[in-house]
Design a protein around this motif. Structure first.
Motif, mmCIF file in Angstrom:
data_model
loop_
_atom_site.group_PDB
_atom_site.id
_atom_site.type_symbol
_atom_site.label_atom_id
_atom_site.label_comp_id
_atom_site.label_asym_id
_atom_site.label_seq_id
_atom_site.Cartn_x
_atom_site.Cartn_y
_atom_site.Cartn_z
ATOM 1 N N ALA A 147 0.739 -1.515 0.166
ATOM 2 C CA ALA A 147 -0.365 0.055 -0.046
ATOM 3 C C ALA A 147 0.968 1.031 -0.314
ATOM 4 C CB ALA A 147 -0.644 0.141 0.829
ATOM 5 N N LEU A 148 1.901 0.930 0.614
ATOM 6 C CA LEU A 148 2.857 1.887 0.714
ATOM 7 C C LEU A 148 3.824 3.149 -0.398
ATOM 8 C CD1 LEU A 148 4.437 4.588 2.743
ATOM 9 C CD2 LEU A 148 6.177 2.707 3.323
ATOM 10 N N GLN A 149 4.360 1.840 -0.735
ATOM 11 C CA GLN A 149 4.641 1.729 -2.146
ATOM 12 C C GLN A 149 3.820 1.809 -3.158
ATOM 13 O OE1 GLN A 149 8.212 1.074 -3.269
ATOM 14 N NE2 GLN A 149 6.840 2.375 -5.365
ATOM 15 N N GLN A 150 1.928 1.375 -3.728
ATOM 16 C CA GLN A 150 1.656 2.269 -4.550
ATOM 17 C C GLN A 150 1.127 3.542 -3.671
ATOM 18 O OE1 GLN A 150 -2.310 0.262 -4.400
ATOM 19 N NE2 GLN A 150 -4.002 1.692 -5.575
ATOM 20 N N LYS A 151 0.897 4.169 -2.872
ATOM 21 C CA LYS A 151 0.907 5.961 -2.386
ATOM 22 C C LYS A 151 2.350 6.734 -3.000
ATOM 23 C CE LYS A 151 -3.330 5.273 -0.544
ATOM 24 N NZ LYS A 151 -4.512 5.864 -1.249
ATOM 25 N N GLU A 152 3.477 6.112 -2.549
ATOM 26 C CA GLU A 152 4.296 6.811 -3.233
ATOM 27 C C GLU A 152 4.232 6.970 -4.896
ATOM 28 O OE1 GLU A 152 7.861 5.828 0.120
ATOM 29 O OE2 GLU A 152 7.602 4.548 -2.008
ATOM 30 N N ASN A 153 4.616 6.059 -5.531
ATOM 31 C CA ASN A 153 3.067 5.638 -7.458
ATOM 32 C C ASN A 153 2.963 6.705 -7.728
ATOM 33 O OD1 ASN A 153 6.134 3.740 -6.982
ATOM 34 N ND2 ASN A 153 4.113 2.358 -7.301
ATOM 35 N N GLU A 154 1.804 6.957 -7.261
ATOM 36 C CA GLU A 154 0.849 7.937 -6.953
ATOM 37 C C GLU A 154 1.233 9.404 -7.056
ATOM 38 O OE1 GLU A 154 -3.100 5.282 -5.883
ATOM 39 O OE2 GLU A 154 -2.480 7.192 -5.019
ATOM 40 N N ILE A 155 2.566 9.827 -5.860
ATOM 41 C CA ILE A 155 2.885 10.360 -5.556
ATOM 42 C C ILE A 155 3.588 11.191 -6.366
ATOM 43 C CG2 ILE A 155 4.609 11.985 -4.207
ATOM 44 C CD1 ILE A 155 2.470 10.527 -1.997
ATOM 45 N N GLY A 156 4.130 9.969 -6.549
ATOM 46 C CA GLY A 156 5.326 10.749 -7.515
ATOM 47 C C GLY A 156 4.948 10.683 -9.422
ATOM 48 N N GLU A 157 3.747 9.895 -10.235
ATOM 49 C CA GLU A 157 2.668 11.088 -11.015
ATOM 50 C C GLU A 157 2.277 12.204 -10.507
ATOM 51 O OE1 GLU A 157 1.723 6.380 -12.083
ATOM 52 O OE2 GLU A 157 0.150 8.163 -11.848
ATOM 53 N N LEU A 158 1.533 12.338 -9.845
ATOM 54 C CA LEU A 158 0.745 13.596 -9.035
ATOM 55 C C LEU A 158 2.467 14.704 -9.098
ATOM 56 C CD1 LEU A 158 -1.550 12.817 -6.565
ATOM 57 C CD2 LEU A 158 -2.004 13.258 -8.887
ATOM 58 N N THR A 159 3.407 14.905 -8.621
ATOM 59 C CA THR A 159 4.422 15.658 -8.663
ATOM 60 C C THR A 159 4.437 15.964 -10.098
ATOM 61 O OG1 THR A 159 5.637 14.720 -6.764
ATOM 62 C CG2 THR A 159 6.622 15.700 -7.895
ATOM 63 N N ASP A 160 4.980 14.942 -11.325
ATOM 64 C CA ASP A 160 5.823 14.735 -12.113
ATOM 65 C C ASP A 160 4.475 15.845 -12.731
ATOM 66 O OD1 ASP A 160 5.617 13.560 -15.383
ATOM 67 O OD2 ASP A 160 7.353 14.394 -14.604
ATOM 68 N N ARG A 161 3.563 15.608 -13.239
ATOM 69 C CA ARG A 161 2.267 16.181 -13.762
ATOM 70 C C ARG A 161 1.850 18.007 -13.439
ATOM 71 N NH1 ARG A 161 -3.752 13.575 -12.487
ATOM 72 N NH2 ARG A 161 -2.413 12.080 -13.087
ATOM 73 N N LEU A 162 2.528 18.059 -11.676
ATOM 74 C CA LEU A 162 2.346 19.120 -11.610
ATOM 75 C C LEU A 162 3.381 20.347 -12.040
ATOM 76 C CD1 LEU A 162 1.360 21.377 -9.761
ATOM 77 C CD2 LEU A 162 2.649 20.756 -8.002
ATOM 78 N N GLN A 163 4.874 19.029 -12.153
ATOM 79 C CA GLN A 163 6.251 19.862 -12.932
ATOM 80 C C GLN A 163 5.804 20.476 -14.069
ATOM 81 O OE1 GLN A 163 8.998 17.364 -11.773
ATOM 82 N NE2 GLN A 163 9.102 18.020 -9.938
ATOM 83 N N LEU A 193 2.376 20.599 -15.399
ATOM 84 C CA LEU A 193 1.592 21.986 -15.284
ATOM 85 C C LEU A 193 3.070 23.595 -15.055
ATOM 86 C CD1 LEU A 193 -1.388 20.403 -14.156
ATOM 87 C CD2 LEU A 193 -0.724 21.153 -15.927
ATOM 88 N N ALA A 194 3.645 23.359 -14.483
ATOM 89 C CA ALA A 194 3.828 25.074 -13.575
ATOM 90 C C ALA A 194 5.017 25.230 -15.038
ATOM 91 C CB ALA A 194 4.964 24.293 -12.831
ATOM 92 N N ALA A 195 5.267 24.613 -15.054
ATOM 93 C CA ALA A 195 6.478 25.263 -16.592
ATOM 94 C C ALA A 195 5.827 25.267 -18.065
ATOM 95 C CB ALA A 195 7.341 23.608 -17.459
ATOM 96 N N GLU A 196 4.590 24.525 -18.333
ATOM 97 C CA GLU A 196 3.854 24.619 -19.669
ATOM 98 C C GLU A 196 3.108 26.277 -19.269
ATOM 99 O OE1 GLU A 196 2.101 21.015 -20.716
ATOM 100 O OE2 GLU A 196 1.257 22.033 -19.691
ATOM 101 N N TYR A 197 2.679 26.365 -17.701
ATOM 102 C CA TYR A 197 2.109 28.055 -17.526
ATOM 103 C C TYR A 197 3.863 29.110 -17.606
ATOM 104 C CZ TYR A 197 0.530 32.008 -14.702
ATOM 105 O OH TYR A 197 0.499 32.996 -14.267
ATOM 106 N N ASP A 198 4.720 28.450 -17.416
ATOM 107 C CA ASP A 198 6.050 29.415 -16.593
ATOM 108 C C ASP A 198 6.000 30.141 -18.518
ATOM 109 O OD1 ASP A 198 9.135 29.783 -17.291
ATOM 110 O OD2 ASP A 198 7.568 31.220 -15.622
#
Length: 209
Positions: free
Chosen positions: A62-78, A80-85
């Motif tokens: 379960a912890l590994q699954q959450k870490e994978n989800e966090i990694g995907e969300l972080t990558d998506r956020l980065q 989006l931030a680059a596209e906005y800049d």
């Protein structure tokens, strides 16, 4: 006195026996509690639980699954931030260019007025008449040039400078050994530049040699 007339007396042993007979004997439950043992004499059985190893593995998964989800969300956020800049920078450049183009268009409409004022000042100086008119025209001309300068617009230097096709428009050519090659000897019409970057109008000049 006969024996029948004497009061009947109980023997001490008989009284103690009677008292002991009236006391309630402790039951088995009280005895068992005093001994620290359950009434039925059997110890509590252990409750069978799950395998601890399986629980740890499930938590790790379960912890590994959450870490994978966090990694995907972080990558998506980065991303989006680059596209906005990039969008912000592109929009800023487009806005600056739009403003620059609009300003140059407006200034170009004022230039004929500046030209006429300059010619009037020159004519009044040559004839020597209409001193008051000359002073008034000079004042208007200075006001116009001050306004242009505050807007970031200034005349392009021409006479005495080397011809530059980015700044000057040569309409005449003359051979004269008194001037250097490509030197501008006369200006027919002033050119103007915006913030030393955008040419609004090229200078119309005569070039030597």
């Amino acid at each position: 006195m006969s024996a029948k007339d004497l009061p009947e007396m109980n023997q001490p042993g008989d009284s103690m026996a009677a008292d002991s007979g009236t006391e309630s004997s402790p039951n088995r439950e009280e005895v068992a509690q005093a001994d620290g043992k359950p009434e039925n004499g059997a110890g509590g059985s252990e409750t069978a639980g799950g395998d601890p190893g399986e629980s740890v593995d499930a938590l790790k998964q379960a912890l590994q699954q959450k870490e994978n989800e966090i990694g995907e969300l972080t990558d998506r956020l980065q991303r989006l931030a680059a596209e906005y800049d990039n969008f912000r920078k592109r929009t800023s450049r487009e806005k600056e260019k739009l403003y620059s183009d609009s300003l140059c268009d407006v200034v170009s409409r004022f230039l004929p007025v500046v030209d006429n004022l300059e010619r009037a000042v020159s004519a009044a100086s040559e004839t020597g008449d209409g001193k008051s008119l000359q002073e008034g025209i000079n004042m208007i001309f200075r006001q116009m040039t001050d306004i242009l300068e505050k807007m970031g617009v200034k005349p392009i230097e021409a006479v005495g400078k080397t011809f530059d096709p980015e700044l000057h428009n040569a309409v005449m050519h003359v051979e004269d050994e008194n001037y250097g090659a490509g030197e501008i000897v006369e200006e027919f019409q002033k050119g103007y530049i915006y913030k030393d970057q955008t040419v609004i109008r090229h200078s119309m000049v005569k070039v030597a040699n």
